[in-house]
Design a protein around this motif. Sequence first.
Motif, PDB file in Angstrom:
ATOM      1  N   ALA A 140      62.505  18.050   3.068  1.00 40.96           N
ATOM      2  CA  ALA A 140      62.582  18.364   1.632  1.00 40.96           C
ATOM      3  C   ALA A 140      63.666  19.376   1.290  1.00 40.96           C
ATOM      4  CB  ALA A 140      61.229  18.809   1.076  1.00 40.96           C
ATOM      5  N   SER A 141      64.530  19.706   2.228  1.00 38.09           N
ATOM      6  CA  SER A 141      65.640  20.611   1.932  1.00 38.09           C
ATOM      7  C   SER A 141      66.574  19.986   0.907  1.00 38.09           C
ATOM      8  CB  SER A 141      66.413  20.913   3.218  1.00 38.09           C
ATOM      9  OG  SER A 141      67.626  21.586   2.900  1.00 38.09           O
ATOM     10  N   LEU A 142      67.184  20.840   0.089  1.00 43.48           N
ATOM     11  CA  LEU A 142      68.187  20.373  -0.865  1.00 43.48           C
ATOM     12  C   LEU A 142      69.595  20.530  -0.297  1.00 43.48           C
ATOM     13  CD1 LEU A 142      66.686  21.859  -4.158  1.00 43.48           C
ATOM     14  CD2 LEU A 142      66.513  19.510  -3.321  1.00 43.48           C
ATOM     15  N   ARG A 197      73.921  14.411   5.767  1.00 34.56           N
ATOM     16  CA  ARG A 197      73.252  15.061   6.886  1.00 34.56           C
ATOM     17  C   ARG A 197      72.570  16.308   6.329  1.00 34.56           C
ATOM     18  NH1 ARG A 197      73.593  14.755  12.363  1.00 34.56           N
ATOM     19  NH2 ARG A 197      75.457  13.463  12.297  1.00 34.56           N
ATOM     20  N   CYS A 198      71.346  16.544   6.776  1.00 41.49           N
ATOM     21  CA  CYS A 198      70.585  17.699   6.305  1.00 41.49           C
ATOM     22  C   CYS A 198      71.030  18.946   7.056  1.00 41.49           C
ATOM     23  CB  CYS A 198      69.093  17.453   6.521  1.00 41.49           C
ATOM     24  SG  CYS A 198      68.079  18.871   6.066  1.00 41.49           S
ATOM     25  N   SER A 199      71.350  19.994   6.330  1.00 40.43           N
ATOM     26  CA  SER A 199      71.781  21.243   6.954  1.00 40.43           C
ATOM     27  C   SER A 199      70.614  22.022   7.562  1.00 40.43           C
ATOM     28  CB  SER A 199      72.493  22.132   5.920  1.00 40.43           C
ATOM     29  OG  SER A 199      73.595  21.452   5.395  1.00 40.43           O
ATOM     30  N   GLU A 200      69.394  21.719   7.145  1.00 38.07           N
ATOM     31  CA  GLU A 200      68.214  22.420   7.682  1.00 38.07           C
ATOM     32  C   GLU A 200      67.718  21.763   8.972  1.00 38.07           C
ATOM     33  OE1 GLU A 200      66.737  25.215   6.453  1.00 38.07           O
ATOM     34  OE2 GLU A 200      68.351  25.338   4.970  1.00 38.07           O
ATOM     35  N   CYS A 201      67.379  20.474   8.937  1.00 36.88           N
ATOM     36  CA  CYS A 201      66.805  19.805  10.116  1.00 36.88           C
ATOM     37  C   CYS A 201      67.845  18.963  10.872  1.00 36.88           C
ATOM     38  CB  CYS A 201      65.599  18.959   9.719  1.00 36.88           C
ATOM     39  SG  CYS A 201      65.999  17.444   8.812  1.00 36.88           S
ATOM     40  N   GLU A 202      69.062  18.871  10.320  1.00 35.05           N
ATOM     41  CA  GLU A 202      70.211  18.211  10.955  1.00 35.05           C
ATOM     42  C   GLU A 202      70.051  16.703  11.117  1.00 35.05           C
ATOM     43  OE1 GLU A 202      71.232  20.348  14.500  1.00 35.05           O
ATOM     44  OE2 GLU A 202      71.755  22.145  13.383  1.00 35.05           O
ATOM     45  N   HIS A 238      67.450  15.154  -1.922  1.00 38.20           N
ATOM     46  CA  HIS A 238      66.771  16.034  -0.984  1.00 38.20           C
ATOM     47  C   HIS A 238      66.537  15.293   0.334  1.00 38.20           C
ATOM     48  CE1 HIS A 238      63.431  13.702  -2.594  1.00 38.20           C
ATOM     49  NE2 HIS A 238      62.838  13.924  -1.443  1.00 38.20           N
ATOM     50  N   CYS A 239      66.340  16.066   1.398  1.00 38.17           N
ATOM     51  CA  CYS A 239      66.088  15.487   2.710  1.00 38.17           C
ATOM     52  C   CYS A 239      64.683  14.866   2.737  1.00 38.17           C
ATOM     53  CB  CYS A 239      66.206  16.569   3.780  1.00 38.17           C
ATOM     54  SG  CYS A 239      65.739  15.988   5.430  1.00 38.17           S
ATOM     55  N   PRO A 240      64.552  13.596   3.150  1.00 38.74           N
ATOM     56  CA  PRO A 240      63.233  12.969   3.183  1.00 38.74           C
ATOM     57  C   PRO A 240      62.376  13.465   4.344  1.00 38.74           C
ATOM     58  CG  PRO A 240      64.872  11.454   4.019  1.00 38.74           C
ATOM     59  CD  PRO A 240      65.620  12.668   3.540  1.00 38.74           C
TER      60      PRO A 240
HETATM   61 ZN   LIG Z   1      65.976  17.978   6.597  1.00 38.11          ZN
END
Ligand SMILES: [Zn+2]
Length: 136
Positions: A49-51, A30-35, A44-46
Amino acid sequence: MSERPLPVIAEPDSSAFWAATASHELTYQRCSECERVVFYPRRHCPYCASLQLSVHKSTGMGKIYTFTIVRRSDHPFFGQRVPFVIAWIELDEGFRMLSNVIDTGLDQLTIGLPVQVQWEDYDDLSIPVFKKADSA
Ligand SMILES: [Zn+2]
């Protein structure tokens, strides 16, 4: 009997995923930036692009999103398994994975059928496959 081709677990983005399968844990990110939920495993989040990706354990419960029945294969392993089912499984946590549906009558297969994860065990990893959920 021919053996199933197995993933190369030294691959850096997916090695943790495959290591977890050895203890029957189906994991996703799960992406911590965009959830958003991220699957298959990657660095990285597709979407943004968050790591900053965190790893979570799936319950292994889901539904058949769509499927096909393979009735002929020239592959030495898969040829001995025909007919078999290839399906996109939509997990309850919101990601889809391509897998097999086993131990479920072909006449029981429907889009939306509740399924639960099962494991095919090998030396260093287990392959997640699915069967009709006990509750279905
Ligand atoms: Zn994300």
